[in-house]
Scaffold this motif. Structure first.
Motif, PDB file in Angstrom:
ATOM      1  N   GLY A  51       0.803  -1.217   0.000  1.00  0.00           N
ATOM      2  CA  GLY A  51       0.000   0.000   0.000  1.00  0.00           C
ATOM      3  C   GLY A  51       0.832   1.262   0.000  1.00  0.00           C
ATOM      4  N   ALA A  52       2.085   1.157   0.475  1.00  0.00           N
ATOM      5  CA  ALA A  52       2.964   2.325   0.506  1.00  0.00           C
ATOM      6  C   ALA A  52       3.266   2.851  -0.896  1.00  0.00           C
ATOM      7  N   SER A  53       3.068   2.006  -1.911  1.00  0.00           N
ATOM      8  CA  SER A  53       3.328   2.421  -3.291  1.00  0.00           C
ATOM      9  C   SER A  53       2.095   2.993  -3.974  1.00  0.00           C
ATOM     10  N   SER A  55      -1.488   5.704  -3.863  1.00  0.00           N
ATOM     11  CA  SER A  55      -1.796   7.054  -3.402  1.00  0.00           C
ATOM     12  C   SER A  55      -3.287   7.329  -3.225  1.00  0.00           C
ATOM     13  N   ARG A  56      -4.130   6.535  -3.881  1.00  0.00           N
ATOM     14  CA  ARG A  56      -5.564   6.842  -3.855  1.00  0.00           C
ATOM     15  C   ARG A  56      -6.430   5.688  -3.366  1.00  0.00           C
ATOM     16  N   ILE A  57      -6.103   4.477  -3.778  1.00  0.00           N
ATOM     17  CA  ILE A  57      -6.957   3.324  -3.538  1.00  0.00           C
ATOM     18  C   ILE A  57      -7.090   3.039  -2.041  1.00  0.00           C
ATOM     19  N   LYS A  58      -8.286   2.645  -1.600  1.00  0.00           N
ATOM     20  CA  LYS A  58      -8.509   2.297  -0.201  1.00  0.00           C
ATOM     21  C   LYS A  58      -7.788   0.987   0.118  1.00  0.00           C
ATOM     22  N   LEU A  59      -7.337   0.868   1.357  1.00  0.00           N
ATOM     23  CA  LEU A  59      -6.583  -0.301   1.802  1.00  0.00           C
ATOM     24  C   LEU A  59      -7.359  -1.010   2.899  1.00  0.00           C
ATOM     25  N   GLY A  60      -7.810  -2.242   2.629  1.00  0.00           N
ATOM     26  CA  GLY A  60      -8.654  -2.940   3.588  1.00  0.00           C
ATOM     27  C   GLY A  60      -8.163  -4.334   3.926  1.00  0.00           C
ATOM     28  N   HIS A  83      -3.082   6.492   9.548  1.00  0.00           N
ATOM     29  CA  HIS A  83      -2.166   7.634   9.445  1.00  0.00           C
ATOM     30  C   HIS A  83      -1.258   7.489   8.223  1.00  0.00           C
ATOM     31  N   LEU A  84      -0.629   6.316   8.088  1.00  0.00           N
ATOM     32  CA  LEU A  84       0.339   6.117   7.010  1.00  0.00           C
ATOM     33  C   LEU A  84      -0.297   6.212   5.627  1.00  0.00           C
ATOM     34  N   SER A  85      -1.579   5.875   5.531  1.00  0.00           N
ATOM     35  CA  SER A  85      -2.261   5.897   4.237  1.00  0.00           C
ATOM     36  C   SER A  85      -3.023   7.193   3.982  1.00  0.00           C
ATOM     37  N   GLY A  86      -2.985   8.097   4.947  1.00  0.00           N
ATOM     38  CA  GLY A  86      -3.726   9.337   4.773  1.00  0.00           C
ATOM     39  C   GLY A  86      -5.230   9.156   4.838  1.00  0.00           C
TER      40      GLY A  86
END
Length: 341
Positions: A51-53, A55-60, A83-86
């Motif tokens: 996910g660190a790579s 910028s927009r997609i949700k991470l679940g 926090h890390l994913s904004g």
């Protein structure tokens, strides 16, 4: 209907091409990407790494097993990743089954609904950070009762990126589905079929009608894992899915407690499910796979030529499902997105 990408849990090691597929999913406009855990890889680490790579997609997470971590530990993961994913993190939780909960985690399984209710309540308290967290429940106590007596209520040192992080619940039985509608922001079905829509709609309505329910149909998410295979030969496409179905129906759980088996029994395939389970538990896995009719695959998947899939997709769009979670490599995601997008 939105599209999501489901990586699942690892088999013997990390899946090849995972990051390429995630980046392609984001490029194609997919809404979300999801990881899972069984009793090998965990769900949080791959999501953070890959996910660190993005910028927009949700991470679940689909799903994090509740018995693997205390509620506060899970909340710490959620706070950190959010926090890390904004602010892109979605916490998907599940109770798993007694074989894994008691056999792998060494935790008690009884009363999973009551445990889930307490678990979600504690996670929300930690994330909100409105006061030191206390909980006096049947399954969880904060501070612990009967310990040294030195425990004290604590509040997270980390201020949340969001006061509320979406929580989705994996559920298959009607009571657990109703619970997801009552206390969560979304539901994660595994083997959904348009033929079962009325059954699940009723279960969701039960949850939405309870006092204090958070949401209703208008703002509740249902992200269903749905195999989608664009292929000219329906039978061959079905043959790629049948072994996984045989594993879940026949081997993912004890004979007396297998929630996946029960899903297909409610769908009208009770005799098939019983036969598959009997063969699988007897070690006759190939026969169990062969016992699954293609109609069962078609009820829970979208397979075949593109035109067939587009025609059948109309039935899915009339259901409670809001997001289709797809699997495959980058090329597969592109092909499927072109077909159903």
């Amino acid at each position: 209907m939105k599209l999501g990408y489901h990586l699942g849990y690892w088999s013997s090691g990390p899946p090849e091409g995972a990051l390429d597929a995630i980046l392609r999913a984001e490029e194609l406009g997919f809404d979300s990407v999801w990881t899972a855990e069984g009793y090998g890889s965990d769900a949080f680490t791959p999501l953070a790494w890959w996910g660190a790579s993005t910028s927009r997609i949700k991470l679940g997470t689909n799903i994090v097993q509740m018995s693997a971590r205390t509620p506060t530990a899970t909340a710490m993961h959620a706070l950190t990743l959010d926090h890390l994913s904004g602010g892109r993190f979605v916490l998907g939780l599940g109770a798993s089954g007694p074989q894994v909960v008691e056999g792998w985690y060494g935790q008690p399984y009884p009363k999973p609904l009551a445990r889930t209710r307490e678990y979600v309540d504690i996670v929300r308290k930690v994330v909100a950070r409105e006061a030191p967290v206390t909980h006096d429940g049947q399954h969880f106590q904060l501070p612990l009762q009967g310990g040294t007596g030195l425990g004290k209520p604590l509040k997270s040192t980390v201020h949340p990126f969001r006061k509320e992080i979406p929580i989705f619940l994996a559920a298959e039985g009607p009571k657990n589905v109703a619970l997801s509608a009552e206390i969560c922001d979304g539901w994660l079905p595994l083997f959904f079929s348009p033929k079962s829509d009325a059954f699940y709609r009723t279960a969701l309505e039960e949850g939405f009608s309870r006092p204090g329910a958070r949401r209703g149909f208008d703002d509740f998410e249902v992200a269903a894992s749905v195999p989608v295979l664009v292929h000219d030969d329906v039978e061959e496409a079905a043959s790629w899915i049948k072994p996984s179905l045989a594993l879940y129906i026949g081997g993912m759980g004890a004979k007396s407690v297998n929630f996946h088996h029960d899903v297909f029994a409610r769908m009208g395939y009770e005799d098939v499910a019983d036969k598959v389970q009997e063969l699988y538990l007897a070690g006759r896995k190939d026969e169990a796979t062969a016992a699954i009719p293609t109609s069962l695959v078609e009820d829970t998947s979208l397979i075949g030529p593109a035109e067939k899939i587009r025609d059948e997709l109309a039935a899915w769009e009339e259901t409670v499902v809001t997001t289709l979670l797809l699997r495959g490599d980058a090329a597969t995601l592109t092909k499927v997105a072109e077909t159903v997008g």
